[in-house]
Design a protein around this motif. Sequence first.
Motif, PDB file in Angstrom:
ATOM      1  N   ALA A  85      68.494   6.256  37.327  1.00  0.00           N
ATOM      2  CA  ALA A  85      69.286   5.551  38.342  1.00  0.00           C
ATOM      3  C   ALA A  85      70.108   4.440  37.703  1.00  0.00           C
ATOM      4  O   ALA A  85      71.289   4.267  38.017  1.00  0.00           O
ATOM      5  CB  ALA A  85      68.375   4.991  39.434  1.00  0.00           C
ATOM      6  N   PHE A  86      69.490   3.691  36.789  1.00  0.00           N
ATOM      7  CA  PHE A  86      70.225   2.632  36.097  1.00  0.00           C
ATOM      8  C   PHE A  86      71.416   3.220  35.339  1.00  0.00           C
ATOM      9  O   PHE A  86      72.541   2.718  35.427  1.00  0.00           O
ATOM     10  CB  PHE A  86      69.316   1.871  35.135  1.00  0.00           C
ATOM     11  N   LEU A  87      71.177   4.288  34.579  1.00  0.00           N
ATOM     12  CA  LEU A  87      72.263   4.903  33.807  1.00  0.00           C
ATOM     13  C   LEU A  87      73.377   5.413  34.716  1.00  0.00           C
ATOM     14  O   LEU A  87      74.557   5.260  34.408  1.00  0.00           O
ATOM     15  CB  LEU A  87      71.721   6.033  32.942  1.00  0.00           C
ATOM     16  N   SER A  88      73.002   6.026  35.846  1.00  0.00           N
ATOM     17  CA  SER A  88      74.034   6.540  36.755  1.00  0.00           C
ATOM     18  C   SER A  88      74.894   5.404  37.302  1.00  0.00           C
ATOM     19  O   SER A  88      76.079   5.589  37.550  1.00  0.00           O
ATOM     20  CB  SER A  88      73.418   7.367  37.879  1.00  0.00           C
ATOM     21  N   SER A  89      74.306   4.229  37.460  1.00  0.00           N
ATOM     22  CA  SER A  89      75.081   3.083  37.967  1.00  0.00           C
ATOM     23  C   SER A  89      76.080   2.568  36.933  1.00  0.00           C
ATOM     24  O   SER A  89      76.985   1.806  37.275  1.00  0.00           O
ATOM     25  CB  SER A  89      74.141   1.951  38.397  1.00  0.00           C
ATOM     26  N   THR A  90      75.945   2.996  35.669  1.00  0.00           N
ATOM     27  CA  THR A  90      76.877   2.557  34.629  1.00  0.00           C
ATOM     28  C   THR A  90      77.965   3.589  34.350  1.00  0.00           C
ATOM     29  O   THR A  90      78.824   3.358  33.500  1.00  0.00           O
ATOM     30  CB  THR A  90      76.132   2.254  33.312  1.00  0.00           C
ATOM     31  N   TYR A  91      77.929   4.707  35.049  1.00  0.00           N
ATOM     32  CA  TYR A  91      78.913   5.784  34.872  1.00  0.00           C
ATOM     33  C   TYR A  91      80.293   5.262  35.257  1.00  0.00           C
ATOM     34  O   TYR A  91      80.474   4.702  36.330  1.00  0.00           O
ATOM     35  CB  TYR A  91      78.531   6.943  35.791  1.00  0.00           C
ATOM     36  N   ALA A  92      81.295   5.434  34.388  1.00  0.00           N
ATOM     37  CA  ALA A  92      82.653   4.960  34.654  1.00  0.00           C
ATOM     38  C   ALA A  92      83.374   5.922  35.598  1.00  0.00           C
ATOM     39  O   ALA A  92      83.296   7.133  35.447  1.00  0.00           O
ATOM     40  CB  ALA A  92      83.434   4.834  33.360  1.00  0.00           C
ATOM     41  N   VAL A  93      84.061   5.358  36.569  1.00  0.00           N
ATOM     42  CA  VAL A  93      84.848   6.135  37.522  1.00  0.00           C
ATOM     43  C   VAL A  93      86.306   5.816  37.254  1.00  0.00           C
ATOM     44  O   VAL A  93      86.672   4.655  37.104  1.00  0.00           O
ATOM     45  CB  VAL A  93      84.480   5.749  38.974  1.00  0.00           C
ATOM     46  N   GLY A  94      87.142   6.839  37.171  1.00  0.00           N
ATOM     47  CA  GLY A  94      88.551   6.563  36.977  1.00  0.00           C
ATOM     48  C   GLY A  94      89.242   7.557  36.082  1.00  0.00           C
ATOM     49  O   GLY A  94      88.702   8.607  35.774  1.00  0.00           O
ATOM     50  N   PRO A  95      90.446   7.200  35.646  1.00  0.00           N
ATOM     51  CA  PRO A  95      91.240   8.126  34.837  1.00  0.00           C
ATOM     52  C   PRO A  95      90.611   8.384  33.473  1.00  0.00           C
ATOM     53  O   PRO A  95      89.853   7.579  32.958  1.00  0.00           O
ATOM     54  CB  PRO A  95      92.586   7.435  34.693  1.00  0.00           C
ATOM     55  N   SER A  96      90.971   9.519  32.935  1.00  0.00           N
ATOM     56  CA  SER A  96      90.438   9.949  31.650  1.00  0.00           C
ATOM     57  C   SER A  96      91.073   9.171  30.505  1.00  0.00           C
ATOM     58  O   SER A  96      92.273   8.943  30.487  1.00  0.00           O
ATOM     59  CB  SER A  96      90.715  11.443  31.480  1.00  0.00           C
ATOM     60  N   ASN A  97      90.220   8.719  29.567  1.00  0.00           N
ATOM     61  CA  ASN A  97      90.700   8.166  28.299  1.00  0.00           C
ATOM     62  C   ASN A  97      89.582   8.384  27.283  1.00  0.00           C
ATOM     63  O   ASN A  97      88.421   8.547  27.653  1.00  0.00           O
ATOM     64  CB  ASN A  97      91.114   6.698  28.437  1.00  0.00           C
ATOM     65  N   PRO A  98      89.898   8.407  25.999  1.00  0.00           N
ATOM     66  CA  PRO A  98      88.888   8.750  24.991  1.00  0.00           C
ATOM     67  C   PRO A  98      87.632   7.877  25.039  1.00  0.00           C
ATOM     68  O   PRO A  98      86.521   8.376  24.914  1.00  0.00           O
ATOM     69  CB  PRO A  98      89.626   8.591  23.666  1.00  0.00           C
ATOM     70  N   GLY A  99      87.787   6.572  25.225  1.00  0.00           N
ATOM     71  CA  GLY A  99      86.622   5.683  25.260  1.00  0.00           C
ATOM     72  C   GLY A  99      85.711   5.964  26.445  1.00  0.00           C
ATOM     73  O   GLY A  99      84.491   6.037  26.306  1.00  0.00           O
TER      74      GLY A  99
END
Length: 191
Positions: A97-111
């Motif tokens: 659950a903690f890891l899922s809360s750190t998932y980035a939402v948004g446009p694609s970029n390499p980082g």
Amino acid sequence: MATQASAQTAVTVAFNQGTAVHTNNTGGAWYGDIGGGYTLADAIIYCIDQTRQFNPAQAAPYNYTMYTFAQFLAGPASTATPWAPANLTLDNLNHIAFLSSTYAVGPSNPGTNASNGAIQNTIWAISAGGNNTPAPGGDFSNYRVLYNGQNQTFLVQVPPGSVVTPEPSTYALMAAGLAGLLVAQRRRRQV
């Protein structure tokens, strides 16, 4: 009477035309609508099971049961493949659950792509029993597991204090009980 979203609840999950949360999704997070005994629109649904598949573009919703972490650990996680061999713990689910809360939402970029890929691979490693690192502190009691034994297992965050919508049969049973109480009270007055 409405019940809190802590009860084990039958739900449907419709993925929003196969849309991933991140444009270069590694198979981890999807937008979807949850219906049935609990309603949540545009939820972010995180994959925690890499052993099963689903078709995010399927038009018909999938049938799932929504479990609290304790219910999932006492039920499917203790008996069903792939969960029973992994010996999942509450610490494992809290870490996911903690890891899922750190998932980035948004446009694609390499980082962001690399970061989300690493997060998803860690989630899958934990769910397979390969990583028993405890979760950082935090309250993850508003996360639920979506499991049906056939398709991928998912994690979803429900808003705190959210309410499950009772099924029509629950209302019918409640009405019958109230009618019975009224009849009993009327008979008592007549005696």
